[in-house]
Motif scaffolding. Structure first.
Motif, PDB file in Angstrom:
ATOM      1  N   ILE A   1      59.365  -3.744 102.173  1.00  0.00           N
ATOM      2  CA  ILE A   1      60.265  -3.022 101.273  1.00  0.00           C
ATOM      3  C   ILE A   1      60.425  -1.574 101.732  1.00  0.00           C
ATOM      4  N   ILE A   2      59.327  -0.942 102.098  1.00  0.00           N
ATOM      5  CA  ILE A   2      59.375   0.451 102.545  1.00  0.00           C
ATOM      6  C   ILE A   2      60.189   0.570 103.828  1.00  0.00           C
ATOM      7  N   GLN A   3      59.994  -0.356 104.751  1.00  0.00           N
ATOM      8  CA  GLN A   3      60.764  -0.328 105.993  1.00  0.00           C
ATOM      9  C   GLN A   3      62.251  -0.481 105.718  1.00  0.00           C
ATOM     10  N   ASN A   4      62.586  -1.355 104.787  1.00  0.00           N
ATOM     11  CA  ASN A   4      63.987  -1.558 104.403  1.00  0.00           C
ATOM     12  C   ASN A   4      64.580  -0.280 103.809  1.00  0.00           C
ATOM     13  N   ILE A   5      63.812   0.404 102.948  1.00  0.00           N
ATOM     14  CA  ILE A   5      64.297   1.641 102.344  1.00  0.00           C
ATOM     15  C   ILE A   5      64.467   2.727 103.403  1.00  0.00           C
ATOM     16  N   ARG A   6      63.530   2.787 104.344  1.00  0.00           N
ATOM     17  CA  ARG A   6      63.627   3.805 105.396  1.00  0.00           C
ATOM     18  C   ARG A   6      64.849   3.567 106.283  1.00  0.00           C
ATOM     19  N   GLU A   7      65.154   2.307 106.545  1.00  0.00           N
ATOM     20  CA  GLU A   7      66.313   1.989 107.387  1.00  0.00           C
ATOM     21  C   GLU A   7      67.628   2.186 106.637  1.00  0.00           C
ATOM     22  N   HIS A   8      67.583   2.018 105.321  1.00  0.00           N
ATOM     23  CA  HIS A   8      68.790   2.180 104.497  1.00  0.00           C
ATOM     24  C   HIS A   8      68.455   3.091 103.309  1.00  0.00           C
ATOM     25  N   PRO A   9      68.341   4.402 103.540  1.00  0.00           N
ATOM     26  CA  PRO A   9      67.906   5.337 102.482  1.00  0.00           C
ATOM     27  C   PRO A   9      69.004   5.631 101.461  1.00  0.00           C
ATOM     28  N   VAL A  10      69.432   4.581 100.772  1.00  0.00           N
ATOM     29  CA  VAL A  10      70.509   4.714  99.786  1.00  0.00           C
ATOM     30  C   VAL A  10      70.097   5.681  98.686  1.00  0.00           C
TER      31      VAL A  10
END
Length: 366
Positions: free
Chosen positions: A12-21
Motif C-alpha cells: 500500500i505504501i509503495q502504491n501511494i509513493r508511486e501515485h501520491p494523489v
C-alpha cells in the motif's frame, strides 16, 4: 502464499509513493481555499495551509497522509539535510485537527515547543493540539504515516468510543478544553506481536478502497489502535511496579524450596520477569550468579544431611544432583575448605546452619 500484514502494508505504501494523489489533492485544496479567501467567501485560517480544509475532502472526517520526501514539494532553500533541519526547527505550526504519527520506516525528527525528539521505526506519537510542532524526515527511506481526524469528528465520535478512565481520554479532553499545562505528546514504541499493525492495515485498506461507510470503519480502527496502545502502556506500568516490589528474600526463599530442580525459566514464570532480569537481579542483590546460588544451597543442604541423617556420602551426592561422589567432594571442599567425610565426623557437635543475612547492602548465604 498469503502475504503477511507487513507485506500488505508495504504494498500500500509503495502504491501511494508511486501515485501520491493525497499530495496533489492537498495542493489543489490549498489553491481553492486561497481563491475563496481572496474572494471573501471564507475567513482566513489562523495559520494558512494548516487548516483542516486543506487536508480533508468535503466528506472526509478521518484521513491518512503518507509523508515522504517527494519532488512534489521541492525545498526552495535546498534539499540538504542541514537546510531542511534548520527550516523545520525554525518554522513550527499548529492546526485545528488531531494528528497521530506512526514512523513506519526510516527515522524523523520531531520538534515540539523548541524541543527535539528523535523518532525511530515503530514509534507512535500522539500530539497535543495546543503545542506548536514540525516534523523532519531524515532521508528517502522514511515513511511517516499521519492519521488525521477533524476536531468535530474527534469530539463527537472518537471520544465516545473511549473509556473515561483511559489515558487517551484524559489526554484528549484536556487538550481540547483545559488550558492548564499538559504533556506535549504521548509517545509509544510498538511492541512485537501486537495487533496495532493489523488495525493499521485495515485503516489503510479502508482509506485506499473508499468503500461505503469507510469513514466509520477508519474511526473504529483508530480507536482500536489507541486501545491497544493503552493496554501496552498499562502492561509496561504494571511490569515497572512489579520490578519495584520484587524482594530478593522471596526469590531466594523460592530457590531454597526448589533448589534441586529450579531453573531460570521457572523463576521467570513464577515472578513474571524475563530470565535475564531475574539473573541480573540475583547477581546484583547477592553478589553471586544464579548457578552459584543454587550450588551454594545444595552444599548447605549437604551440610545439614551430613549432620542430621545416616545417609552415606554417595547417596547425599546423588540426592543433590551430583553425577558422582568425586565431583560432590570437590565442590564441597572448595566451598568449606573441608571434605564431606571430615565434616560428617562432627555430627555430635550439632552445628547450626546459619540463615541468610544482609551485609553491606547485599544478601549473603554464609
Amino acid at each position: 502464499m498469503e502475504k503477511t500484514i507487513r507485506q500488505q502494508i508495504d504494498a500500500i505504501i509503495q502504491n501511494i509513493r508511486e501515485h501520491p494523489v493525497h499530495m496533489t489533492n492537498m495542493i489543489h485544496r490549498m489553491q481553492r481555499l486561497r481563491e475563496k479567501i481572496q474572494a471573501g467567501e471564507l475567513a482566513p485560517p489562523a495559520q494558512f495551509g494548516f487548516d483542516e480544509r486543506a487536508f480533508f475532502d468535503e466528506n472526509e472526517e478521518i484521513t491518512v497522509y503518507l509523508d515522504f520526501i517527494s519532488p512534489i514539494f521541492p525545498s526552495k532553500e535546498g534539499d540538504s539535510f542541514e537546510n531542511r533541519y534548520q527550516l523545520a526547527k525554525k518554522f513550527l505550526h499548529q492546526h485545528n485537527f488531531f494528528e497521530l504519527y506512526y514512523v513506519y520506516s526510516g527515522e524523523c525528527c520531531c520538534f515540539i515547543n523548541q524541543k527535539e525528539y528523535r523518532l525511530k521505526p515503530g514509534s507512535i506519537c500522539v500530539l497535543n493540539t495546543q503545542q506548536s510542532h514540525s516534523v523532519l524526515l531524515v532521508d528517502e527511506t522514511t515513511n511517516l504515516i499521519n492519521i488525521l481526524v477533524k476536531r468535530s469528528t474527534f469530539t463527537d465520535k472518537i471520544l465516545s468510543m473511549l473509556d473515561s478512565n483511559d489515558m487517551f481520554y484524559q489526554f484528549f479532553t484536556r487538550s481540547l478544553y483545559d488550558p492548564s499545562p499538559i504533556p506535549d505528546f504521548i509517545k509509544f514504541d510498538v511492541t512485537n506481536n501486537s495487533h496495532i499493525e493489523f488495525y493499521l492495515l485495515r485503516l489503510l485498506q479502508e482509506y485506499m478502497e473508499k468503500q461505503r461507510l469507510n469513514q466509520s470503519m477508519m474511526c473504529y480502527m483508530l480507536c482500536s489502535i489507541m486501545v491497544e496502545l493503552s493496554r501496552q502502556y498499562e502492561k509496561q506500568l504494571k511490569s515497572a511496579k512489579q520490578k519495584e516490589s520484587l524482594q530478593i528474600f522471596d526469590v531466594l526463599a523460592y530457590i531454597n524450596s526448589h533448589f534441586l530442580t529450579v531453573t531460570l525459566k521457572e523463576l521467570s514464570e513464577q515472578f513474571h520477569y524475563s530470565q535475564n532480569y531475574i539473573s541480573q537481579f540475583i547477581l546484583k542483590q547477592t553478589g553471586k550468579k544464579f548457578s552459584e546460588t543454587v550450588n551454594h544451597l545444595k552444599l548447605r543442604k549437604a551440610q545439614e544431611l551430613l549432620c542430621n541423617s545416616d545417609l552415606d556420602i554417595e547417596t547425599i551426592a546423588a540426592n543433590l544432583g551430583y553425577s558422582d561422589r568425586n565431583g560432590f567432594e570437590k565442590a564441597f571442599k572448595k566451598a568449606f575448605q573441608i571434605t564431606p567425610k571430615q565434616y560428617a565426623s562432627w555430627k555430635k557437635d550439632n552445628m547450626a546452619i546459619p540463615s541468610m543475612k544482609q551485609e553491606n547492602g547485599k544478601i549473603s548465604l554464609p
